[in-house]
Write a protein that holds these residues in place. Structure first.
Motif, PDB file in Angstrom:
ATOM      1  N   GLY A  79      -5.092  33.578  42.471  1.00  0.00           N
ATOM      2  CA  GLY A  79      -5.353  35.174  43.203  1.00  0.00           C
ATOM      3  C   GLY A  79      -6.304  34.900  44.035  1.00  0.00           C
ATOM      4  N   PHE A  80      -6.595  33.841  44.759  1.00  0.00           N
ATOM      5  CA  PHE A  80      -7.792  33.757  45.885  1.00  0.00           C
ATOM      6  C   PHE A  80      -7.191  34.145  47.065  1.00  0.00           C
ATOM      7  CE2 PHE A  80      -9.258  30.571  42.813  1.00  0.00           C
ATOM      8  CZ  PHE A  80     -10.569  31.201  42.626  1.00  0.00           C
ATOM      9  N   ILE A  81      -5.767  33.860  47.141  1.00  0.00           N
ATOM     10  CA  ILE A  81      -4.943  34.251  48.541  1.00  0.00           C
ATOM     11  C   ILE A  81      -4.040  34.833  48.246  1.00  0.00           C
ATOM     12  CG2 ILE A  81      -6.190  32.403  49.883  1.00  0.00           C
ATOM     13  CD1 ILE A  81      -3.317  30.987  49.555  1.00  0.00           C
ATOM     14  N   TYR A  82      -3.465  35.383  49.496  1.00  0.00           N
ATOM     15  CA  TYR A  82      -1.884  35.935  49.519  1.00  0.00           C
ATOM     16  C   TYR A  82      -1.368  35.489  50.807  1.00  0.00           C
ATOM     17  CZ  TYR A  82      -3.205  40.086  52.039  1.00  0.00           C
ATOM     18  OH  TYR A  82      -3.675  41.205  52.846  1.00  0.00           O
ATOM     19  N   ARG A  83       0.049  35.393  50.809  1.00  0.00           N
ATOM     20  CA  ARG A  83       0.662  35.115  52.033  1.00  0.00           C
ATOM     21  C   ARG A  83       1.605  36.543  52.470  1.00  0.00           C
ATOM     22  NH1 ARG A  83       2.149  28.978  51.837  1.00  0.00           N
ATOM     23  NH2 ARG A  83       1.236  28.390  49.844  1.00  0.00           N
ATOM     24  N   LYS A  84       1.596  36.620  53.819  1.00  0.00           N
ATOM     25  CA  LYS A  84       2.419  37.575  54.242  1.00  0.00           C
ATOM     26  C   LYS A  84       2.897  37.262  55.534  1.00  0.00           C
ATOM     27  CE  LYS A  84       1.350  42.312  56.012  1.00  0.00           C
ATOM     28  NZ  LYS A  84       0.367  43.271  56.475  1.00  0.00           N
ATOM     29  N   GLN A  85       4.267  37.683  55.771  1.00  0.00           N
ATOM     30  CA  GLN A  85       5.003  37.409  56.962  1.00  0.00           C
ATOM     31  C   GLN A  85       4.278  37.922  58.312  1.00  0.00           C
ATOM     32  OE1 GLN A  85       9.118  38.287  56.474  1.00  0.00           O
ATOM     33  NE2 GLN A  85       9.381  36.336  56.317  1.00  0.00           N
ATOM     34  N   ASP A  86       4.138  37.027  59.425  1.00  0.00           N
ATOM     35  CA  ASP A  86       3.639  37.356  60.677  1.00  0.00           C
ATOM     36  C   ASP A  86       4.624  38.466  61.127  1.00  0.00           C
ATOM     37  OD1 ASP A  86       3.832  37.313  63.584  1.00  0.00           O
ATOM     38  OD2 ASP A  86       1.879  36.088  63.050  1.00  0.00           O
ATOM     39  N   GLU A  87       4.293  39.606  61.856  1.00  0.00           N
ATOM     40  CA  GLU A  87       4.739  40.760  62.113  1.00  0.00           C
ATOM     41  C   GLU A  87       5.695  40.208  63.527  1.00  0.00           C
ATOM     42  OE1 GLU A  87       2.299  43.985  62.594  1.00  0.00           O
ATOM     43  OE2 GLU A  87       1.744  44.032  60.453  1.00  0.00           O
ATOM     44  N   ASP A  88       5.002  39.501  64.231  1.00  0.00           N
ATOM     45  CA  ASP A  88       5.842  38.963  65.495  1.00  0.00           C
ATOM     46  C   ASP A  88       6.592  37.930  65.489  1.00  0.00           C
ATOM     47  OD1 ASP A  88       4.198  40.895  66.909  1.00  0.00           O
ATOM     48  OD2 ASP A  88       2.499  39.587  67.171  1.00  0.00           O
ATOM     49  N   ASP A  89       6.683  37.068  64.262  1.00  0.00           N
ATOM     50  CA  ASP A  89       7.452  35.833  64.269  1.00  0.00           C
ATOM     51  C   ASP A  89       7.548  35.823  62.592  1.00  0.00           C
ATOM     52  OD1 ASP A  89       8.724  33.623  64.120  1.00  0.00           O
ATOM     53  OD2 ASP A  89       7.213  32.331  65.102  1.00  0.00           O
ATOM     54  N   MET A  90       8.903  36.460  62.574  1.00  0.00           N
ATOM     55  CA  MET A  90       9.220  36.490  60.721  1.00  0.00           C
ATOM     56  C   MET A  90       9.480  35.015  60.170  1.00  0.00           C
ATOM     57  SD  MET A  90       8.969  39.564  60.350  1.00  0.00           S
ATOM     58  CE  MET A  90       9.881  40.342  59.087  1.00  0.00           C
ATOM     59  N   ARG A  91       9.478  34.076  61.108  1.00  0.00           N
ATOM     60  CA  ARG A  91       9.437  32.573  60.541  1.00  0.00           C
ATOM     61  C   ARG A  91       8.088  31.995  59.897  1.00  0.00           C
ATOM     62  NH1 ARG A  91      11.330  29.616  65.676  1.00  0.00           N
ATOM     63  NH2 ARG A  91       9.615  31.350  66.501  1.00  0.00           N
ATOM     64  N   VAL A  92       6.840  32.850  60.387  1.00  0.00           N
ATOM     65  CA  VAL A  92       5.740  32.250  60.181  1.00  0.00           C
ATOM     66  C   VAL A  92       4.835  33.312  58.943  1.00  0.00           C
ATOM     67  CG1 VAL A  92       3.375  31.751  61.085  1.00  0.00           C
ATOM     68  CG2 VAL A  92       5.475  31.449  62.343  1.00  0.00           C
ATOM     69  N   SER A  93       4.289  32.600  58.250  1.00  0.00           N
ATOM     70  CA  SER A  93       3.445  33.247  57.046  1.00  0.00           C
ATOM     71  C   SER A  93       2.032  33.137  57.666  1.00  0.00           C
ATOM     72  CB  SER A  93       3.756  32.813  55.716  1.00  0.00           C
ATOM     73  OG  SER A  93       5.098  33.187  55.188  1.00  0.00           O
ATOM     74  N   ARG A  94       1.305  34.090  57.094  1.00  0.00           N
ATOM     75  CA  ARG A  94      -0.266  34.104  57.472  1.00  0.00           C
ATOM     76  C   ARG A  94      -0.720  34.313  56.183  1.00  0.00           C
ATOM     77  NH1 ARG A  94      -2.149  34.004  62.366  1.00  0.00           N
ATOM     78  NH2 ARG A  94      -0.728  34.621  64.132  1.00  0.00           N
ATOM     79  N   ILE A  95      -2.100  33.480  56.089  1.00  0.00           N
ATOM     80  CA  ILE A  95      -2.694  33.184  54.994  1.00  0.00           C
ATOM     81  C   ILE A  95      -4.030  34.325  54.848  1.00  0.00           C
ATOM     82  CG2 ILE A  95      -3.976  31.807  53.236  1.00  0.00           C
ATOM     83  CD1 ILE A  95      -0.877  31.050  54.039  1.00  0.00           C
ATOM     84  N   TYR A  96      -4.151  35.210  53.801  1.00  0.00           N
ATOM     85  CA  TYR A  96      -5.030  36.225  53.793  1.00  0.00           C
ATOM     86  C   TYR A  96      -5.697  35.924  52.604  1.00  0.00           C
ATOM     87  CZ  TYR A  96      -2.628  38.510  57.913  1.00  0.00           C
ATOM     88  OH  TYR A  96      -2.145  38.814  58.718  1.00  0.00           O
ATOM     89  N   LEU A  97      -7.131  36.257  52.464  1.00  0.00           N
ATOM     90  CA  LEU A  97      -7.928  36.250  51.268  1.00  0.00           C
ATOM     91  C   LEU A  97      -7.465  37.603  50.407  1.00  0.00           C
ATOM     92  CD1 LEU A  97     -11.560  35.850  52.621  1.00  0.00           C
ATOM     93  CD2 LEU A  97     -10.109  34.347  51.366  1.00  0.00           C
ATOM     94  N   ALA A  98      -7.459  37.313  49.378  1.00  0.00           N
ATOM     95  CA  ALA A  98      -7.029  38.374  48.270  1.00  0.00           C
ATOM     96  C   ALA A  98      -8.406  38.909  48.071  1.00  0.00           C
ATOM     97  CB  ALA A  98      -6.279  37.773  46.980  1.00  0.00           C
ATOM     98  N   ASP A  99      -8.426  40.008  47.015  1.00  0.00           N
ATOM     99  CA  ASP A  99     -10.079  40.581  46.403  1.00  0.00           C
ATOM    100  C   ASP A  99     -10.609  39.326  45.811  1.00  0.00           C
ATOM    101  OD1 ASP A  99      -9.210  43.058  47.548  1.00  0.00           O
ATOM    102  OD2 ASP A  99      -8.506  43.653  45.752  1.00  0.00           O
ATOM    103  N   HIS A 100     -10.032  38.491  44.931  1.00  0.00           N
ATOM    104  CA  HIS A 100     -10.592  37.419  44.201  1.00  0.00           C
ATOM    105  C   HIS A 100     -11.369  36.644  45.219  1.00  0.00           C
ATOM    106  CE1 HIS A 100     -11.717  35.024  40.743  1.00  0.00           C
ATOM    107  NE2 HIS A 100     -10.740  33.925  41.156  1.00  0.00           N
ATOM    108  N   GLY A 101     -10.439  36.187  46.001  1.00  0.00           N
ATOM    109  CA  GLY A 101     -11.004  35.214  47.251  1.00  0.00           C
ATOM    110  C   GLY A 101     -12.359  35.789  47.995  1.00  0.00           C
ATOM    111  N   ARG A 102     -12.431  37.190  48.171  1.00  0.00           N
ATOM    112  CA  ARG A 102     -13.572  37.736  48.583  1.00  0.00           C
ATOM    113  C   ARG A 102     -14.898  37.891  47.848  1.00  0.00           C
ATOM    114  NH1 ARG A 102     -11.472  39.750  53.154  1.00  0.00           N
ATOM    115  NH2 ARG A 102      -9.376  40.567  53.316  1.00  0.00           N
ATOM    116  N   GLU A 103     -14.374  38.036  46.514  1.00  0.00           N
ATOM    117  CA  GLU A 103     -15.408  38.208  45.373  1.00  0.00           C
ATOM    118  C   GLU A 103     -16.345  36.788  45.190  1.00  0.00           C
ATOM    119  OE1 GLU A 103     -13.511  39.267  42.062  1.00  0.00           O
ATOM    120  OE2 GLU A 103     -12.929  41.189  42.699  1.00  0.00           O
ATOM    121  N   VAL A 104     -15.712  35.647  45.520  1.00  0.00           N
ATOM    122  CA  VAL A 104     -16.327  34.432  45.195  1.00  0.00           C
ATOM    123  C   VAL A 104     -17.355  34.316  46.559  1.00  0.00           C
ATOM    124  CG1 VAL A 104     -15.805  31.797  45.546  1.00  0.00           C
ATOM    125  CG2 VAL A 104     -13.947  33.266  44.338  1.00  0.00           C
ATOM    126  N   LYS A 105     -17.200  34.858  47.583  1.00  0.00           N
ATOM    127  CA  LYS A 105     -18.120  34.634  48.664  1.00  0.00           C
ATOM    128  C   LYS A 105     -19.507  35.238  47.784  1.00  0.00           C
ATOM    129  CE  LYS A 105     -18.836  35.659  53.498  1.00  0.00           C
ATOM    130  NZ  LYS A 105     -18.375  36.418  54.602  1.00  0.00           N
TER     131      LYS A 105
END
Length: 106
Positions: free
Chosen positions: A80-106
């Motif tokens: 639960g530290f990160i999640y993946r989301k498809q890039d809006e411009d290139d559906m072949r690519v996933s981008r990695i984002y911080l989930a709430d848990h990943g932000r809390e660790v900071k």
């Protein structure tokens, strides 16, 4: 010069090595208590600065093999530290984002 418990002289370089060793062990225990493994804190730090990176970019920034990053991200996503989301411009690519848990660790 300082003396340690075995009465050997402690030079400044030996003291430095001890401090580094103690710091590494303390950090490892802290990361472990948070559910993080070696290398993962660096990825979190990178995402705190540049959220939404591609996996390839993370590998390049951290100087890691793509396969290593894949395994690290899978573990981090599962915990639960990160999640993946498809890039809006290139559906072949996933981008990695911080989930709430990943932000809390900071």
């Amino acid at each position: 010069m300082w003396k340690n418990e075995s009465s050997e002289e402690l030079t400044i370089d030996r003291l430095f090595v001890r401090v580094v060793h103690l710091h590494r062990n303390r950090a490892r225990k802290l990361y472990h208590s948070l559910g993080l493994h070696r290398g993962q804190p660096g990825i979190l730090k990178l995402l705190w600065e540049k959220d939404g990176l591609k996996q390839k970019e993370i590998a390049e920034y951290r100087n890691l093999q793509p396969a290593t990053v894949t395994r690290m991200l899978q573990r981090m996503e599962k915990k639960g530290f990160i999640y993946r989301k498809q890039d809006e411009d290139d559906m072949r690519v996933s981008r990695i984002y911080l989930a709430d848990h990943g932000r809390e660790v900071k």
